[in-house]
Structure formats: C-alpha cells, structure tokens
Design a protein around this motif. Sequence first.
Motif, PDB file in Angstrom:
ATOM      1  N   SER A  48       0.831  -1.210   0.000  1.00 22.81           N
ATOM      2  CA  SER A  48       0.000   0.000   0.000  1.00 22.81           C
ATOM      3  C   SER A  48       0.860   1.253   0.000  1.00 22.81           C
ATOM      4  O   SER A  48       0.576   2.222  -0.704  1.00 22.81           O
ATOM      5  N   VAL A  49       1.918   1.229   0.817  1.00 25.83           N
ATOM      6  CA  VAL A  49       2.822   2.381   0.886  1.00 25.83           C
ATOM      7  C   VAL A  49       3.495   2.618  -0.460  1.00 25.83           C
ATOM      8  O   VAL A  49       3.626   3.764  -0.920  1.00 25.83           O
ATOM      9  N   GLN A  50       3.930   1.517  -1.110  1.00 18.86           N
ATOM     10  CA  GLN A  50       4.574   1.657  -2.410  1.00 18.86           C
ATOM     11  C   GLN A  50       3.605   2.231  -3.447  1.00 18.86           C
ATOM     12  O   GLN A  50       3.990   3.070  -4.270  1.00 18.86           O
ATOM     13  N   LEU A  51       2.354   1.780  -3.386  1.00 19.45           N
ATOM     14  CA  LEU A  51       1.354   2.310  -4.320  1.00 19.45           C
ATOM     15  C   LEU A  51       1.107   3.798  -4.078  1.00 19.45           C
ATOM     16  O   LEU A  51       0.979   4.583  -5.019  1.00 19.45           O
ATOM     17  N   LEU A  52       1.051   4.184  -2.797  1.00 17.54           N
ATOM     18  CA  LEU A  52       0.856   5.593  -2.462  1.00 17.54           C
ATOM     19  C   LEU A  52       2.030   6.442  -2.926  1.00 17.54           C
ATOM     20  O   LEU A  52       1.858   7.553  -3.424  1.00 17.54           O
ATOM     21  N   LYS A  53       3.246   5.898  -2.757  1.00 20.72           N
ATOM     22  CA  LYS A  53       4.441   6.625  -3.187  1.00 20.72           C
ATOM     23  C   LYS A  53       4.445   6.832  -4.695  1.00 20.72           C
ATOM     24  O   LYS A  53       4.745   7.921  -5.190  1.00 20.72           O
ATOM     25  N   LYS A  54       4.105   5.764  -5.433  1.00 21.92           N
ATOM     26  CA  LYS A  54       4.080   5.865  -6.896  1.00 21.92           C
ATOM     27  C   LYS A  54       3.029   6.872  -7.359  1.00 21.92           C
ATOM     28  O   LYS A  54       3.264   7.640  -8.294  1.00 21.92           O
ATOM     29  N   LYS A  55       1.895   6.863  -6.668  1.00 24.29           N
ATOM     30  CA  LYS A  55       0.831   7.806  -7.019  1.00 24.29           C
ATOM     31  C   LYS A  55       1.274   9.238  -6.734  1.00 24.29           C
ATOM     32  O   LYS A  55       1.017  10.156  -7.527  1.00 24.29           O
ATOM     33  N   ARG A  56       1.962   9.437  -5.601  1.00 19.55           N
ATOM     34  CA  ARG A  56       2.444  10.773  -5.247  1.00 19.55           C
ATOM     35  C   ARG A  56       3.495  11.260  -6.250  1.00 19.55           C
ATOM     36  O   ARG A  56       3.499  12.426  -6.637  1.00 19.55           O
ATOM     37  N   VAL A  57       4.379  10.342  -6.669  1.00 17.50           N
ATOM     38  CA  VAL A  57       5.406  10.697  -7.659  1.00 17.50           C
ATOM     39  C   VAL A  57       4.753  11.092  -8.979  1.00 17.50           C
ATOM     40  O   VAL A  57       5.138  12.086  -9.609  1.00 17.50           O
ATOM     41  N   LYS A  58       3.741  10.328  -9.405  1.00 17.47           N
ATOM     42  CA  LYS A  58       3.037  10.642 -10.657  1.00 17.47           C
ATOM     43  C   LYS A  58       2.387  12.017 -10.597  1.00 17.47           C
ATOM     44  O   LYS A  58       2.430  12.780 -11.568  1.00 17.47           O
ATOM     45  N   ASN A  59       1.786  12.327  -9.458  1.00 10.77           N
ATOM     46  CA  ASN A  59       1.142  13.641  -9.301  1.00 10.77           C
ATOM     47  C   ASN A  59       2.155  14.774  -9.350  1.00 10.77           C
ATOM     48  O   ASN A  59       1.892  15.833  -9.929  1.00 10.77           O
ATOM     49  N   LYS A  60       3.322  14.555  -8.745  1.00 12.50           N
ATOM     50  CA  LYS A  60       4.372  15.582  -8.768  1.00 12.50           C
ATOM     51  C   LYS A  60       4.886  15.798 -10.191  1.00 12.50           C
ATOM     52  O   LYS A  60       5.129  16.932 -10.607  1.00 12.50           O
ATOM     53  N   ILE A  61       5.055  14.697 -10.934  1.00 14.87           N
ATOM     54  CA  ILE A  61       5.569  14.799 -12.305  1.00 14.87           C
ATOM     55  C   ILE A  61       4.564  15.504 -13.204  1.00 14.87           C
ATOM     56  O   ILE A  61       4.940  16.264 -14.105  1.00 14.87           O
ATOM     57  N   LYS A  62       3.266  15.274 -12.967  1.00 18.01           N
ATOM     58  CA  LYS A  62       2.230  15.945 -13.767  1.00 18.01           C
ATOM     59  C   LYS A  62       2.330  17.459 -13.645  1.00 18.01           C
ATOM     60  O   LYS A  62       2.010  18.195 -14.592  1.00 18.01           O
ATOM     61  N   ASP A  63       2.781  17.928 -12.477  1.00 12.54           N
ATOM     62  CA  ASP A  63       2.877  19.372 -12.237  1.00 12.54           C
ATOM     63  C   ASP A  63       4.167  19.974 -12.776  1.00 12.54           C
ATOM     64  O   ASP A  63       4.330  21.191 -12.784  1.00 12.54           O
ATOM     65  N   LEU A  64       5.105  19.128 -13.211  1.00 18.18           N
ATOM     66  CA  LEU A  64       6.394  19.625 -13.692  1.00 18.18           C
ATOM     67  C   LEU A  64       6.310  20.070 -15.148  1.00 18.18           C
ATOM     68  O   LEU A  64       5.582  19.501 -15.947  1.00 18.18           O
ATOM     69  N   SER A  65       7.106  21.084 -15.464  1.00 16.04           N
ATOM     70  CA  SER A  65       7.240  21.552 -16.842  1.00 16.04           C
ATOM     71  C   SER A  65       8.608  22.220 -16.982  1.00 16.04           C
ATOM     72  O   SER A  65       9.033  22.967 -16.107  1.00 16.04           O
ATOM     73  N   GLY A  66       9.291  21.928 -18.076  1.00 15.04           N
ATOM     74  CA  GLY A  66      10.630  22.490 -18.254  1.00 15.04           C
ATOM     75  C   GLY A  66      11.648  21.868 -17.319  1.00 15.04           C
ATOM     76  O   GLY A  66      12.683  22.468 -17.014  1.00 15.04           O
ATOM     77  N   HIS A  67      11.384  20.650 -16.855  1.00 19.05           N
ATOM     78  CA  HIS A  67      12.270  19.977 -15.904  1.00 19.05           C
ATOM     79  C   HIS A  67      13.354  19.180 -16.624  1.00 19.05           C
ATOM     80  O   HIS A  67      13.415  19.164 -17.860  1.00 19.05           O
ATOM     81  N   ILE A  68      14.190  18.502 -15.853  1.00 13.20           N
ATOM     82  CA  ILE A  68      15.287  17.684 -16.390  1.00 13.20           C
ATOM     83  C   ILE A  68      15.011  16.220 -16.091  1.00 13.20           C
ATOM     84  O   ILE A  68      14.550  15.884 -14.994  1.00 13.20           O
ATOM     85  N   ILE A  69      15.267  15.360 -17.054  1.00 13.31           N
ATOM     86  CA  ILE A  69      15.138  13.920 -16.862  1.00 13.31           C
ATOM     87  C   ILE A  69      16.549  13.324 -16.860  1.00 13.31           C
ATOM     88  O   ILE A  69      17.341  13.571 -17.767  1.00 13.31           O
ATOM     89  N   ILE A  70      16.855  12.556 -15.817  1.00 14.57           N
ATOM     90  CA  ILE A  70      18.147  11.863 -15.731  1.00 14.57           C
ATOM     91  C   ILE A  70      17.887  10.371 -15.891  1.00 14.57           C
ATOM     92  O   ILE A  70      17.100   9.787 -15.145  1.00 14.57           O
ATOM     93  N   CYS A  71      18.533   9.759 -16.857  1.00 14.70           N
ATOM     94  CA  CYS A  71      18.378   8.329 -17.101  1.00 14.70           C
ATOM     95  C   CYS A  71      19.564   7.576 -16.494  1.00 14.70           C
ATOM     96  O   CYS A  71      20.687   7.691 -16.977  1.00 14.70           O
ATOM     97  N   GLY A  72      19.305   6.858 -15.422  1.00 19.62           N
ATOM     98  CA  GLY A  72      20.353   6.108 -14.738  1.00 19.62           C
ATOM     99  C   GLY A  72      20.882   6.862 -13.529  1.00 19.62           C
ATOM    100  O   GLY A  72      21.250   8.038 -13.646  1.00 19.62           O
ATOM    101  N   TYR A  73      20.894   6.174 -12.379  1.00 16.55           N
ATOM    102  CA  TYR A  73      21.369   6.802 -11.153  1.00 16.55           C
ATOM    103  C   TYR A  73      22.647   6.109 -10.676  1.00 16.55           C
ATOM    104  O   TYR A  73      22.786   5.720  -9.527  1.00 16.55           O
ATOM    105  N   GLY A  74      23.573   5.957 -11.621  1.00 12.22           N
ATOM    106  CA  GLY A  74      24.891   5.433 -11.262  1.00 12.22           C
ATOM    107  C   GLY A  74      25.779   6.565 -10.767  1.00 12.22           C
ATOM    108  O   GLY A  74      25.305   7.570 -10.250  1.00 12.22           O
ATOM    109  N   ARG A  75      27.078   6.417 -10.938  1.00 14.09           N
ATOM    110  CA  ARG A  75      28.022   7.429 -10.448  1.00 14.09           C
ATOM    111  C   ARG A  75      27.788   8.781 -11.118  1.00 14.09           C
ATOM    112  O   ARG A  75      27.660   9.801 -10.433  1.00 14.09           O
TER     113      ARG A  75
END
Length: 337
Positions: free
Chosen positions: A94-121
């Motif tokens: 349930s917590v994971q589902l809530l987190k994913k939903k919260r992340v989706k809502n935050k991304i919907k509000d973003l515009s002109g943001h940066i996308i980083i592919c891969g969280y390595g070094r």
Amino acid sequence: MKLLKLFRSKIYLAELLIVSILIIGILGYRYISGYSWMEAVYMTVITMATVGFSEVKPLDTASKIFTIFFIISSVFIVAYAISVVTEYVLGKNSVQLLKKKRVKNKIKDLSGHIIICGYGRNGAQAAERLSSYKRPFVVIEKDKEVIEKYEDEVLFIEGDATDDDSLIEAGVSKAKYLITAMPDDASNLFVVLSSRQLNKELFIISRASLINSQRKLILAGADKVIMPDKIGGDHMASLVVMPDLISFMDKLSTEGKHTTTLEEIAIEDLTDKITGNSLRDLDLRKRTGCTIIGYIAPDGEYIINPEADLQLESKSKVIVLGRPEQIMKLNEIFQIG
C-alpha cells in the motif's frame, strides 16, 4: 517511511516473542517434565505447531498444567506473528502504491524539468548538482535497491529508460533537458533516439564510453556528448602540467561559503533594469561584485573576456564569475530566479 518503520518494530517484537516462547517451552519440558534436550525441543515444536502428535512419554500433573499454559500462550503469539507479517506485506504494498501515485502527481505538475536516465556514479553526481541549484528533475532507474535507498531525496520513476513508457511517465513531452548517464553506450543510444522522437525540442546530453559512440549519439539526436573517462584522463594530465591552474579551476566548481561560482544569465533578465545596451551599462562589477568573463551571442558564438563597449543583443547571454554572496546579490538586484 514512518509506517514501514512501525511495521518493522512490530516484526522485531513478534520475533522476540517467538524466540522467548520457544526457550520457555524447551526449558519447561526439560526441567518440569524431565525430558532430554532433544525430547524437549520436539515437544515444544509439535505443541506450538498444534499438529496433534502424541507426547514422547506420559505427562504428570505439573507437566500437563505447564502444557496448557504453553499452548494458550504459543497460539496467541504465533497468531500475532502471522498477523504482523501479513500486515507488513499488505502495508508495504500500500505504501509503495501511495508513493508511486504521489510521484506521478508531482511529475504531472512539472514543466521544463530535467530527466536523468540512470542513477549510477555520473547520474548521481548530476542529480546532486541540480539539487544544489534547486532545478526540478526526475530520475529513471530500474534498480529497486537504489530507488529504496534514495527515494526520500530524489523523485524516481522505476523502469527502463530505453522503454518509451518510462520516458513518457517521466514527462518527456514537457521536459526541457534530458541527461542519459547509463554505462552502456547502446542503451544511451536507444534513449537518445526515443526521446528525440518524443520531444523534438528536448536538449539531450548523453554520456559515452567509447570514442566511436560519440558520432553515433550526435547523429541519433544528442546535442552534447560527454566522455567522463576522457575528461578524467585530461584532468589528471593537466594536474601534472599546470597543477595550480587546474586547482584554481576546481575551486570554481566546488560548493562552499568561500568559493566562487560561474553563472549563465540571459540578457533579457538584465537589460530591463538598466539604461543603455552595452556591457559597460550593466556595471555588474560595481553593483554586485560579479565579473563578466564571457558573452554568448544569439548565433552561439562565444566571446571570452568581452570588451566593455560590446553591444548587447536579444537572446544573448553573459557568463559571470562571483562568490556565492555576490551571485545572490546579483539575483536580488535583477530579480533573477
């Protein structure tokens, strides 16, 4: 996170109760019933499991009274442990589902943001730098362990960056920049191709490990290609040839109270606060303490250490150098930010 910590504390309590009742059962059958250690362990396990096997040997009155209380206690403790584990599994989902939903809502509000592919070094370094500049960004990462470790600090999309669905979920259509920092050049190439098709205006910066990959990434649609290994080698060689100059340059990119900072500022942010249209009219040195060390013309031409009489053009930029407090003063005077 608080909810998961609460569940974990309950699990630790359940584990402690299970171990305690096991020890009590073994010691009880050993010393009250006079069983051997092996027989005591056997009796404890079959009693807690309620499997209905017969006892090793007949029980006397004291042993029967102990067994009654042991059965009642173990049934409640085992039931409690099962409920805690079930609650933890369901609660975690349930917590994971809530987190994913919260992340989706935050991304919907973003515009002109940066996308980083891969969280390595390299991806993590880029994210840290963007955070220090308070620039909004989203990270696409498929390693669940990495996501769980940094999810409180970074906005993550769990998925493969080479998949169009992950890019779309990260808001690629509304993003302004994309940094693909995966260690595999082929993966970076797929990301560049996909993201360029999804957003023609996107400014794409790609990492490359091999020299041969650099040209392919440019042809695929990357605006800039960075080779960290080459930069690292050049940097180490430069430290041998001109160590003081390189150390000074390193200070420019180091954060801290007494360090210097380079800033790129659009002319439109400055000219409406001055009379005139030359660098001299800006008078940044006197007003803020910052020094103009570069000028970028509208056509992309770079002018190092420009003359004071240089005429400012629309859609051009200036590169200024200053300490953090001077940059802050510049932003306040010209209301940049």
